[in-house]
Motif scaffolding. Structure first.
Motif, short mmCIF file in Angstrom:
data_model
loop_
_atom_site.label_atom_id
_atom_site.label_comp_id
_atom_site.label_asym_id
_atom_site.label_seq_id
_atom_site.Cartn_x
_atom_site.Cartn_y
_atom_site.Cartn_z
N GLU A 247 14.05 13.97 39.85
CA GLU A 247 14.22 12.90 38.86
C GLU A 247 13.10 12.98 37.82
OE1 GLU A 247 11.92 10.22 39.03
OE2 GLU A 247 11.09 10.57 41.03
N ASN A 248 13.30 12.36 36.66
CA ASN A 248 12.49 12.68 35.49
C ASN A 248 11.16 11.94 35.38
OD1 ASN A 248 13.37 10.11 34.78
ND2 ASN A 248 13.76 10.63 32.65
N LYS A 249 10.79 11.19 36.41
CA LYS A 249 9.50 10.48 36.32
C LYS A 249 8.55 10.94 37.43
CE LYS A 249 11.93 6.65 35.86
NZ LYS A 249 13.17 7.10 35.20
N ALA A 250 8.80 10.52 38.67
CA ALA A 250 7.91 10.92 39.77
C ALA A 250 8.21 12.32 40.28
CB ALA A 250 7.99 9.91 40.91
N GLY A 251 9.29 12.94 39.80
CA GLY A 251 9.58 14.33 40.12
C GLY A 251 10.06 14.59 41.52
N MET A 252 10.71 13.60 42.15
CA MET A 252 11.20 13.77 43.51
C MET A 252 12.67 14.18 43.51
SD MET A 252 9.42 10.43 45.31
CE MET A 252 9.89 10.90 46.98
N THR A 253 13.02 15.14 44.35
CA THR A 253 14.41 15.54 44.49
C THR A 253 15.17 14.49 45.30
OG1 THR A 253 14.08 16.73 46.56
CG2 THR A 253 13.70 17.96 44.51
N PRO A 254 16.51 14.50 45.26
CA PRO A 254 17.26 13.55 46.09
C PRO A 254 16.89 13.61 47.57
CG PRO A 254 18.71 14.51 44.47
CD PRO A 254 17.40 15.24 44.36
N LYS A 255 16.71 14.81 48.12
CA LYS A 255 16.34 14.94 49.53
C LYS A 255 14.97 14.34 49.79
CE LYS A 255 19.08 18.96 50.92
NZ LYS A 255 19.04 20.36 51.41
N GLN A 256 14.02 14.58 48.90
CA GLN A 256 12.68 14.02 49.06
C GLN A 256 12.71 12.49 48.98
OE1 GLN A 256 10.78 16.16 45.85
NE2 GLN A 256 9.80 17.61 47.26
N GLN A 257 13.53 11.97 48.08
CA GLN A 257 13.65 10.52 47.96
C GLN A 257 14.24 9.92 49.23
OE1 GLN A 257 15.01 8.96 43.96
NE2 GLN A 257 15.34 11.15 43.59
N LEU A 258 15.28 10.55 49.76
CA LEU A 258 15.91 10.04 50.98
C LEU A 258 14.93 10.05 52.15
CD1 LEU A 258 19.48 11.60 50.73
CD2 LEU A 258 18.91 9.17 50.65
N ALA A 259 14.13 11.11 52.26
CA ALA A 259 13.16 11.18 53.35
C ALA A 259 12.12 10.08 53.22
CB ALA A 259 12.48 12.55 53.35
N ALA A 260 11.64 9.86 52.00
CA ALA A 260 10.64 8.81 51.77
C ALA A 260 11.23 7.43 52.00
CB ALA A 260 10.07 8.93 50.36
N ILE A 261 12.49 7.24 51.59
CA ILE A 261 13.17 5.96 51.80
C ILE A 261 13.32 5.67 53.28
CG2 ILE A 261 15.42 4.81 51.60
CD1 ILE A 261 15.66 6.15 48.82
N THR A 262 13.68 6.69 54.05
CA THR A 262 13.84 6.52 55.50
C THR A 262 12.54 6.04 56.14
OG1 THR A 262 15.59 8.19 55.63
CG2 THR A 262 14.37 7.71 57.65
N ASP A 263 11.45 6.70 55.81
CA ASP A 263 10.15 6.34 56.39
C ASP A 263 9.75 4.92 55.99
OD1 ASP A 263 10.00 8.82 57.54
OD2 ASP A 263 8.66 9.66 56.02
N ARG A 264 9.91 4.63 54.70
CA ARG A 264 9.48 3.31 54.20
C ARG A 264 10.36 2.19 54.75
NH1 ARG A 264 6.16 0.43 53.68
NH2 ARG A 264 5.49 -0.79 51.90
N THR A 265 11.66 2.43 54.77
CA THR A 265 12.58 1.41 55.26
C THR A 265 12.36 1.14 56.74
OG1 THR A 265 14.24 2.08 53.63
CG2 THR A 265 15.00 0.75 55.47
N ALA A 266 12.16 2.18 57.51
CA ALA A 266 11.93 2.01 58.96
C ALA A 266 10.72 1.13 59.20
CB ALA A 266 11.75 3.37 59.62
N ALA A 267 9.67 1.33 58.43
CA ALA A 267 8.45 0.52 58.60
C ALA A 267 8.70 -0.93 58.21
CB ALA A 267 7.32 1.11 57.76
N LEU A 268 9.44 -1.14 57.11
CA LEU A 268 9.70 -2.51 56.65
C LEU A 268 10.63 -3.26 57.61
CD1 LEU A 268 10.13 -1.96 52.79
CD2 LEU A 268 8.23 -3.09 53.97
N VAL A 269 11.67 -2.58 58.08
CA VAL A 269 12.60 -3.22 59.01
C VAL A 269 11.89 -3.58 60.31
CG1 VAL A 269 14.66 -2.83 60.42
CG2 VAL A 269 14.67 -2.19 58.01
N GLN A 270 11.03 -2.69 60.77
CA GLN A 270 10.25 -2.98 61.98
C GLN A 270 9.35 -4.19 61.76
OE1 GLN A 270 7.11 -0.21 63.18
NE2 GLN A 270 7.82 -0.38 65.30
N LYS A 271 8.74 -4.27 60.59
CA LYS A 271 7.86 -5.40 60.28
C LYS A 271 8.65 -6.70 60.27
CE LYS A 271 4.57 -7.01 56.77
NZ LYS A 271 3.91 -6.70 55.46
N GLN A 272 9.83 -6.68 59.64
CA GLN A 272 10.69 -7.86 59.60
C GLN A 272 11.12 -8.26 61.01
OE1 GLN A 272 14.74 -7.20 58.67
NE2 GLN A 272 15.06 -9.18 57.64
N ASP A 273 11.52 -7.27 61.78
CA ASP A 273 12.03 -7.49 63.13
C ASP A 273 10.98 -8.12 64.03
OD1 ASP A 273 14.01 -7.25 65.11
OD2 ASP A 273 13.23 -5.33 65.78
#
Length: 701
Positions: A79-105
């Motif tokens: 992507e044209n700003k932070a330069g992350m590919t779709p696969k890199q974004q999905l991997a980062a989203i997975t890690d970040r979401t898992a941490a947030l959902v665990q915190k909420q839970d």
């Protein structure tokens, strides 16, 4: 820093940008912080947990789904700003979401439930019920639940069923004797969405006891599968791709095309599977993952209940009897500009009127349309509608206007995400009433907020115009902060007339008197305004910009802000949600300060201030500084001319910047922190309500 060094800096470097999706997750983390914040009343904390969950649902069904589609199509360009590919974004989203959902839970199970217990409120399991409660739920099951259940067996003649998006299900493993041996079977039971997720149980006076519907079903599952032994019953939930793909070119009827796509939304690819820890065995989990074709990174485990959006309903159940656990009710006030003038048309004829919702009531806007519908001198009403309420008084007034013989023209945006179905219903009703309904513009979403009322008085035409930052939605107007003006300004009237003629006909884009519109000229006009501040900074040293919006993602605008910062222009950005700009980077954005305010109201207004060497230009807009708003939506930005309104707006912006209760600032790594201050607490939203309620004057003294 020398000029040569400034010129050598590449403002496009990915290091200077936040990824759009990760920035959104950071925003949702700030929503979760409101639940965690001990200053937030207990039941309001439930509501923020529910908002966090519903936000995440939409994020997965649209944004994550879109990234997965890109990966599936083999698209791997950064992507044209932070330069992350779709696969890199999905991997980062997975890690970040898992941490947030665990915190909420963990927060819900270890903090919220014990706090509710201290208030006499408990969510019980079947094993915790007393005899009276057990009798009550048995009767409830047989009378209300059992008749609507549909067990769905899975075998060679009955394939795995299509499961509804975002609905809860029970996976049931069964065992029975077949030819003298034990054979296993599998079935699915959908937890009925038509029933409340929680059951209120009999309880002692002053106490509240609840049970979740899935726990009741798990207990009585043998009633559905008589003759079988239950091996396991496991609650789970799926999220599907819900992003519509509208092929407008060649679609003979946009309304029919969208209706067709809406049906597909329920059955998009599964992109997330959620289950509850301790309630699903490994064999069932493997079966679901394989059958639903879910990647292991898209499987989320919780300790507590699935889908905490049910807490919205629990909040509603408890709030009336537990007033000390909710925010004080803030009643929208009569707008300052209408206190001494009850007739809306006479008030507009005297001066431009300003509205600050929800602190000031949205009702005058409804009254304006309603009065126009019945006024004998009104000839025409023209309006854009993006999102309206389910029982919209605005729509009712437009229907009455058409019935009264007025010329009614309404642009109903059928592509307003997750409001498509509601808008289709209203569009059909308006057409049947005789209104001229425009179903948006091909390839674009009409996001503008504008109304034109045309009157004939003593042989002369009068035009009354409403321009705003928010939707014509009486429900969300109580929850979203928005602004608008009512004016008879002649140049605005000409622009409004030309605007509606432009979007309804074949005329080329007019030359506007005052407004700027996307996708044609809004970005260029904003870039020019920033360039002016750069020039004033170089000449006078007084470049200054304050911009408030929902999100900032547009790279050309971010690049220009970086250029302005490097030139010395002082820039304050008040951005509730996504912000791809990183502030405070030496030589790049050191003169840019970014804050986000998350409070009891959703910050939705868009306000843009440019110092312009003491001329002080002020604008309101329907548009965020996002690429989609600049390129793919019909938007309006309009200047504010009234000195008194400009003064109020400037004071509002300054108050936002003083907020040290609900504001968080972004550091140069993209991380947000609560604003700390030795000054007295300033909660901007509560202060705005105080102003509207006349506890203090509009100057805040």
């Amino acid at each position: 820093m020398t000029p040569s060094k400034k010129q050598s800096i590449d403002f496009s470097s990915p290091a200077y940008y936040n990824n759009r999706e990760l920035s959104w997750l950071s925003f949702n983390e700030r929503v979760l912080q409101e639940a965690v914040d001990e200053r937030t009343p207990l039941l309001e904390r439930l509501k923020f947990l529910a908002i966090f969950s519903s936000n995440l649902d939409e994020f997965f069904s649209v944004r994550v789904a879109g990234l997965k589609d890109q990966v599936k199509a083999g698209y791997n360009r950064p992507e044209n700003k932070a330069g992350m590919t779709p696969k890199q974004q999905l991997a980062a989203i997975t890690d970040r979401t898992a941490a947030l959902v665990q915190k909420q839970d963990i927060f819900f199970t270890e903090t919220i439930l014990p706090l509710l217990d201290t208030e006499g409120i408990q969510i019980l399991t079947m094993q915790e019920l007393n005899n009276g409660q057990q009798s009550y739920v048995e009767n409830y099951f047989r009378s209300y639940v059992f008749p609507v259940l549909t067990p769905m067996a899975v075998d060679s003649s009955r394939p795995f069923p299509m499961l509804l998006n975002k609905s809860l299900h029970l996976a049931v493993r069964l065992q029975h004797k077949q030819d003298g041996d034990q054979a296993e079977s599998f079935a699915i039971v959908q937890i009925p969405a038509v029933l409340s997720r929680f059951i209120e149980l009999p309880a002692a006076s002053g106490e509240k006891r609840f049970m979740l519907l899935e726990h009741l079903l798990m207990e009585y599952m043998p009633e559905l599968f008589k003759g079988y032994d239950i091996i396991s019953v496991s609650p789970f939930r799926i999220t599907r791709n819900a992003d519509l793909t509208i092929h407008e070119e060649g679609a003979r009827d946009l309304l029919q095309e969208i209706e067709k796509e809406l049906k597909k939304r329920r059955w998009g690819a599964v992109i997330r599977l959620e289950y509850q820890k301790g309630l699903m065995d490994e064999k069932t989990l493997r079966y679901l993952v394989q059958t639903l074709d879910v990647h292991e990174d898209d499987v989320y485990q919780t300790i507590g209940p699935l889908d905490l959006s049910f807490l919205f309903g629990l909040y509603s159940n408890l709030s009336e009897e537990r007033e000390h656990l909710v925010d004080e009710t803030l009643i929208p006030q009569t707008p300052e500009d209408l206190i001494d003038e009850p007739d809306i048309f006479e008030a507009i004829e005297k001066k431009d009127l300003f509205f600050h919702h929800p602190y000031e009531s949205f009702q005058p806007i409804v009254d304006f349309i309603t009065a126009a519908a019945h006024h004998p001198e009104v000839l025409a009403i023209k309006q854009t509608l993006y999102r309206v309420s389910g029982d919209s008084p605005i729509i009712k007034a437009l229907l009455e206007a058409a019935d009264n013989g007025k010329q009614v023209t309404v642009l109903v945006e059928l592509k307003a995400r997750f409001d498509e179905e509601n808008n289709i219903i209203w569009a059909k009703k308006l057409e049947k009433a005789g209104a001229h309904v425009i179903f948006g513009v091909s390839g674009l979403k009409t996001h503008s907020k504008i109304t034109l009322v045309v009157k004939e008085h003593k042989g002369k035409i009068k035009r009354y115009i409403h321009l705003g930052t928010g939707n014509y939605n009486d429900s969300t107007a109580k929850l979203y902060t928005d602004m608008g003006i009512l004016t008879m300004n002649t140049s605005f009237g000409e622009d409004a007339t030309n605007f509606f003629n432009h979007i309804s006909g074949f005329t080329k884009k007019p030359k506007w008197n005052q407004i700027s519109t996307a996708p044609t000229d809004l970005r260029e006009d904003l870039l020019a305004l920033i360039d002016q501040e750069i020039a004033y900074q170089k000449k006078h040293g007084d470049g200054r910009i304050i911009a408030k919006m929902n999100s900032l993602t547009d790279k050309p605008l971010i690049l220009k802000l970086y250029e302005a910062s490097a030139a010395g222009v002082k820039i304050d950005l008040i951005i509730r949600g996504i912000c791809c700009l990183k502030p405070g980077i030496k030589g790049v954005s050191e003169n840019i300060h970014v804050i986000s305010i998350i409070g009891r109201f959703l910050e939705h207004s868009r306000i843009f201030f440019f110092h312009s060497h003491k001329e002080e230009k002020m604008y309101l807009s329907s548009a965020d500084w996002m690429t989609r708003n600049m390129d793919k939506r019909i938007e309006i930005m309009f200047p504010v001319f009234s000195p008194s309104i400009k003064k109020r707006l400037k004071k509002i912006l300054e108050t936002y910047l003083k907020d040290n209760v609900k504001a968080r600032y972004q550091d140069n790594t993209g991380t947000y922190h609560y604003v700390s201050s030795d000054h007295k607490p300033v909660n901007s939203q509560l202060l705005f309500h105080d102003w509207a309620a006349r506890f203090v004057d509009s100057d805040g003294e």
